[in-house]
Design a protein around this motif. Structure first.
Motif, PDB file in Angstrom:
ATOM      1  N   GLN A  73       0.953  -2.096  -1.419  1.00  0.00           N
ATOM      2  CA  GLN A  73       0.889  -0.986  -0.478  1.00  0.00           C
ATOM      3  C   GLN A  73       1.669  -1.363   0.767  1.00  0.00           C
ATOM      4  O   GLN A  73       1.417  -2.395   1.387  1.00  0.00           O
ATOM      5  N   GLY A  74       2.648  -0.535   1.129  1.00  0.00           N
ATOM      6  CA  GLY A  74       3.479  -0.800   2.282  1.00  0.00           C
ATOM      7  C   GLY A  74       2.775  -0.495   3.587  1.00  0.00           C
ATOM      8  O   GLY A  74       1.681   0.085   3.611  1.00  0.00           O
ATOM      9  N   PRO A  75       3.394  -0.860   4.713  1.00  0.00           N
ATOM     10  CA  PRO A  75       2.769  -0.645   6.023  1.00  0.00           C
ATOM     11  C   PRO A  75       2.557   0.827   6.365  1.00  0.00           C
ATOM     12  O   PRO A  75       1.715   1.139   7.205  1.00  0.00           O
ATOM     13  N   ASP A  76       3.284   1.739   5.696  1.00  0.00           N
ATOM     14  CA  ASP A  76       3.089   3.165   5.938  1.00  0.00           C
ATOM     15  C   ASP A  76       2.048   3.772   5.002  1.00  0.00           C
ATOM     16  O   ASP A  76       1.807   4.985   5.020  1.00  0.00           O
ATOM     17  N   GLY A  77       1.413   2.930   4.184  1.00  0.00           N
ATOM     18  CA  GLY A  77       0.382   3.406   3.272  1.00  0.00           C
ATOM     19  C   GLY A  77       0.870   3.764   1.886  1.00  0.00           C
ATOM     20  O   GLY A  77       0.059   4.028   0.991  1.00  0.00           O
ATOM     21  N   THR A  78       2.178   3.783   1.674  1.00  0.00           N
ATOM     22  CA  THR A  78       2.727   4.133   0.365  1.00  0.00           C
ATOM     23  C   THR A  78       2.537   2.991  -0.628  1.00  0.00           C
ATOM     24  O   THR A  78       2.776   1.823  -0.305  1.00  0.00           O
ATOM     25  N   LYS A  88      13.706  -6.580 -24.943  1.00  0.00           N
ATOM     26  CA  LYS A  88      15.030  -7.209 -25.004  1.00  0.00           C
ATOM     27  C   LYS A  88      16.091  -6.125 -24.826  1.00  0.00           C
ATOM     28  O   LYS A  88      15.875  -4.951 -25.121  1.00  0.00           O
ATOM     29  N   GLY A  89      17.260  -6.545 -24.327  1.00  0.00           N
ATOM     30  CA  GLY A  89      18.368  -5.614 -24.185  1.00  0.00           C
ATOM     31  C   GLY A  89      18.200  -4.627 -23.048  1.00  0.00           C
ATOM     32  O   GLY A  89      18.894  -3.610 -23.001  1.00  0.00           O
ATOM     33  N   ASP A  90      17.305  -4.891 -22.122  1.00  0.00           N
ATOM     34  CA  ASP A  90      17.049  -4.011 -20.984  1.00  0.00           C
ATOM     35  C   ASP A  90      17.453  -4.746 -19.718  1.00  0.00           C
ATOM     36  O   ASP A  90      16.972  -5.851 -19.451  1.00  0.00           O
ATOM     37  N   LEU A  91      18.321  -4.153 -18.920  1.00  0.00           N
ATOM     38  CA  LEU A  91      18.854  -4.823 -17.736  1.00  0.00           C
ATOM     39  C   LEU A  91      18.176  -4.403 -16.444  1.00  0.00           C
ATOM     40  O   LEU A  91      18.672  -4.690 -15.351  1.00  0.00           O
ATOM     41  N   GLY A  92      17.041  -3.719 -16.534  1.00  0.00           N
ATOM     42  CA  GLY A  92      16.394  -3.258 -15.314  1.00  0.00           C
ATOM     43  C   GLY A  92      14.888  -3.188 -15.426  1.00  0.00           C
ATOM     44  O   GLY A  92      14.289  -3.604 -16.418  1.00  0.00           O
ATOM     45  N   PHE A  93      14.266  -2.640 -14.376  1.00  0.00           N
ATOM     46  CA  PHE A  93      12.817  -2.455 -14.343  1.00  0.00           C
ATOM     47  C   PHE A  93      12.507  -1.050 -13.847  1.00  0.00           C
ATOM     48  O   PHE A  93      13.364  -0.354 -13.295  1.00  0.00           O
ATOM     49  N   GLY A  94      11.276  -0.609 -14.058  1.00  0.00           N
ATOM     50  CA  GLY A  94      10.853   0.716 -13.630  1.00  0.00           C
ATOM     51  C   GLY A  94      10.321   0.697 -12.210  1.00  0.00           C
ATOM     52  O   GLY A  94       9.820  -0.325 -11.732  1.00  0.00           O
ATOM     53  N   TYR A  95      10.426   1.858 -11.544  1.00  0.00           N
ATOM     54  CA  TYR A  95       9.907   1.982 -10.178  1.00  0.00           C
ATOM     55  C   TYR A  95       9.391   3.395  -9.935  1.00  0.00           C
ATOM     56  O   TYR A  95      10.006   4.387 -10.357  1.00  0.00           O
ATOM     57  N   ALA A  96       8.253   3.491  -9.247  1.00  0.00           N
ATOM     58  CA  ALA A  96       7.715   4.771  -8.779  1.00  0.00           C
ATOM     59  C   ALA A  96       6.828   4.489  -7.575  1.00  0.00           C
ATOM     60  O   ALA A  96       6.369   3.354  -7.364  1.00  0.00           O
ATOM     61  N   SER A  97       6.556   5.525  -6.776  1.00  0.00           N
ATOM     62  CA  SER A  97       5.719   5.354  -5.592  1.00  0.00           C
ATOM     63  C   SER A  97       4.691   6.475  -5.509  1.00  0.00           C
ATOM     64  O   SER A  97       4.830   7.527  -6.151  1.00  0.00           O
ATOM     65  N   SER A  98       3.664   6.234  -4.705  1.00  0.00           N
ATOM     66  CA  SER A  98       2.596   7.217  -4.565  1.00  0.00           C
ATOM     67  C   SER A  98       1.886   7.016  -3.234  1.00  0.00           C
ATOM     68  O   SER A  98       1.771   5.890  -2.752  1.00  0.00           O
ATOM     69  N   LYS A  99       1.398   8.093  -2.677  1.00  0.00           N
ATOM     70  CA  LYS A  99       0.592   8.013  -1.455  1.00  0.00           C
ATOM     71  C   LYS A  99      -0.891   7.849  -1.769  1.00  0.00           C
ATOM     72  O   LYS A  99      -1.657   7.356  -0.939  1.00  0.00           O
ATOM     73  N   ASP A 100      -1.300   8.291  -2.973  1.00  0.00           N
ATOM     74  CA  ASP A 100      -2.730   8.323  -3.283  1.00  0.00           C
ATOM     75  C   ASP A 100      -3.077   7.762  -4.659  1.00  0.00           C
ATOM     76  O   ASP A 100      -4.240   7.802  -5.062  1.00  0.00           O
ATOM     77  N   LEU A 101      -2.091   7.273  -5.406  1.00  0.00           N
ATOM     78  CA  LEU A 101      -2.255   6.743  -6.765  1.00  0.00           C
ATOM     79  C   LEU A 101      -2.590   7.824  -7.790  1.00  0.00           C
ATOM     80  O   LEU A 101      -2.885   7.517  -8.937  1.00  0.00           O
ATOM     81  N   ILE A 102      -2.509   9.058  -7.355  1.00  0.00           N
ATOM     82  CA  ILE A 102      -2.773  10.191  -8.240  1.00  0.00           C
ATOM     83  C   ILE A 102      -1.492  10.991  -8.476  1.00  0.00           C
ATOM     84  O   ILE A 102      -1.156  11.319  -9.611  1.00  0.00           O
ATOM     85  N   HIS A 103      -0.784  11.265  -7.398  1.00  0.00           N
ATOM     86  CA  HIS A 103       0.494  11.979  -7.485  1.00  0.00           C
ATOM     87  C   HIS A 103       1.626  10.982  -7.272  1.00  0.00           C
ATOM     88  O   HIS A 103       1.615  10.212  -6.295  1.00  0.00           O
ATOM     89  N   PRO A 125       8.538  -7.868 -13.387  1.00  0.00           N
ATOM     90  CA  PRO A 125       8.902  -7.786 -11.971  1.00  0.00           C
ATOM     91  C   PRO A 125       7.639  -7.806 -11.112  1.00  0.00           C
ATOM     92  O   PRO A 125       6.672  -7.099 -11.393  1.00  0.00           O
ATOM     93  N   GLU A 126       7.648  -8.625 -10.090  1.00  0.00           N
ATOM     94  CA  GLU A 126       6.487  -8.763  -9.205  1.00  0.00           C
ATOM     95  C   GLU A 126       6.936  -8.443  -7.779  1.00  0.00           C
ATOM     96  O   GLU A 126       7.918  -8.991  -7.292  1.00  0.00           O
ATOM     97  N   ILE A 127       6.200  -7.546  -7.122  1.00  0.00           N
ATOM     98  CA  ILE A 127       6.625  -7.053  -5.819  1.00  0.00           C
ATOM     99  C   ILE A 127       5.792  -7.681  -4.704  1.00  0.00           C
ATOM    100  O   ILE A 127       4.578  -7.859  -4.845  1.00  0.00           O
ATOM    101  N   PHE A 128       6.465  -8.037  -3.609  1.00  0.00           N
ATOM    102  CA  PHE A 128       5.828  -8.674  -2.453  1.00  0.00           C
ATOM    103  C   PHE A 128       6.413  -8.075  -1.192  1.00  0.00           C
ATOM    104  O   PHE A 128       7.631  -7.905  -1.083  1.00  0.00           O
ATOM    105  N   TYR A 129       5.549  -7.736  -0.222  1.00  0.00           N
ATOM    106  CA  TYR A 129       6.049  -7.228   1.059  1.00  0.00           C
ATOM    107  C   TYR A 129       6.120  -8.368   2.061  1.00  0.00           C
ATOM    108  O   TYR A 129       5.106  -9.005   2.372  1.00  0.00           O
ATOM    109  N   ASP A 130       7.322  -8.628   2.560  1.00  0.00           N
ATOM    110  CA  ASP A 130       7.561  -9.654   3.564  1.00  0.00           C
ATOM    111  C   ASP A 130       7.374  -9.014   4.932  1.00  0.00           C
ATOM    112  O   ASP A 130       8.247  -8.297   5.418  1.00  0.00           O
ATOM    113  N   ASP A 131       6.228  -9.274   5.562  1.00  0.00           N
ATOM    114  CA  ASP A 131       5.923  -8.631   6.840  1.00  0.00           C
ATOM    115  C   ASP A 131       6.646  -9.268   8.014  1.00  0.00           C
ATOM    116  O   ASP A 131       6.559  -8.784   9.141  1.00  0.00           O
TER     117      ASP A 131
END
Length: 307
Positions: A73-78, A88-103, A125-131
């Motif tokens: 969760q980012g500093p703006d709540g997102t 195999k054979g995939d050069l990327g990762f998935g990404y999506a965001s949400s304000k409420d984990l519902i939409h 992929p593991e995400i970390f927020y560098d504050d």
């Protein structure tokens, strides 16, 4: 009247404190990973419950799967979510965001290893927020055949860790090498313990080991050193840690034993097996743990019909 005012104030204060109390969410998926994002929840960090609900169905990538969902969760709540989209054979990762984990926002496939076309995979992929630098760091494991000495691994299973940074999830820095510990490594999570004090939890993926260790650094991007001994049983992966009181609990998927394990530590030097002191629902596969407000949890319970 004065006693009534005091009583009302006390009730409001208790209610406010309860609403602000952190609870725990654990991102999850079930095999064969085609259903999508699941979430577990816990009030104490030890005992977990399943919403038994799919919060986001995978659409990004050719395989349309969602493995290893990692969320922060980012500093703006997102809430920002990344995940593995293919074996195999995939050069990327998935990404999506949400304000409420519902939409959720439209899903994207971030083709992060496009500059390395011989890449075999992009895993966990593991995400970390560098504050400190006000940016998000995403770390994953990839195998680029011939890039590093194979050691005990074959050319298509010799992983190293790579990373990218972003501030807006629209522009991403070019993928760079994050860690070469001299052996095949996957499933890495960055933890912040204090000012200029970071821990990297990871899996040694070499055939003799296939278990968990940690290293430390003064910056989230490293360099990491002071590697610990391997402190979990063989055939364990997907480590994810959370702080509970003064302790850290490192959860991991003990896939040969077909259960979830947990190690407790206060200093990341001495580790105590807490596997018999935690309860994790059957079928849960590794994700990441984050703290959210009671209000967020109650909204999810209302949405999913959980009492």
């Amino acid at each position: 009247m004065t006693k009534l005012v005091i009583l009302i104030y006390s009730v409001l204060l208790i209610t406010s404190c309860a609403a602000k109390k952190d609870v725990y969410l654990f991102t999850s998926f079930h095999e064969p990973a085609n259903e999508g994002l699941r979430l577990l929840y816990s009030n104490d960090g030890y005992h977990w419950n399943d919403f038994k609900h799919i919060f986001l169905k995978p659409e990004a990538g050719d395989a349309k799967i969602m493995r290893d969902p990692s969320m922060v969760q980012g500093p703006d709540g997102t809430f920002h979510l990344v995940w593995t989209t293919g074996w195999k054979g995939d050069l990327g990762f998935g990404y999506a965001s949400s304000k409420d984990l519902i939409h959720w926002s439209p899903q994207q496939h971030i083709n992060i290893m496009a500059t390395e076309p011989t890449t075999v995979n992009v895993w966990a992929p593991e995400i970390f927020y560098d504050d400190v630098k006000k940016q998000y760091i995403i770390v994953w494991a990839s195998c680029i055949p011939g890039r590093f000495p194979n050691g005990q691994e074959d050319a298509n299973n010799n992983h190293r860790l790579y990373y990218t940074t972003t501030t807006d999830f629209k522009a991403f820095s070019t993928a760079k090498l994050f860690l070469d510990p001299g052996f095949s490594v996957i499933d890495a999570q960055i933890l912040k313990r204090g000012t200029q004090d970071y821990v990297l939890v990871m899996k040694d993926n070499t055939r003799p080991n296939r278990n968990i260790l940690v290293a430390t650094a003064k910056d989230p991007l490293g360099p990491y050193s002071n590697y610990s001994s391997r402190f979990t049983e063989l055939f364990s992966e997907g480590p994810n840690a959370t702080k509970v009181g003064n302790d850290w609990l490192i959860y991991y998927d003990s896939y040969r034993l077909k259960r979830y394990g947990a190690m407790q530590t206060t200093d990341f030097k001495t580790f105590t097996d807490f596997s018999n002191k935690v309860t994790v629902p059957e079928g849960h596969k590794h994700g990441t743990i984050l703290k959210v407000t009671t209000k967020t949890l109650n909204n999810l319970k209302k949405e999913t019909g959980v009492q």
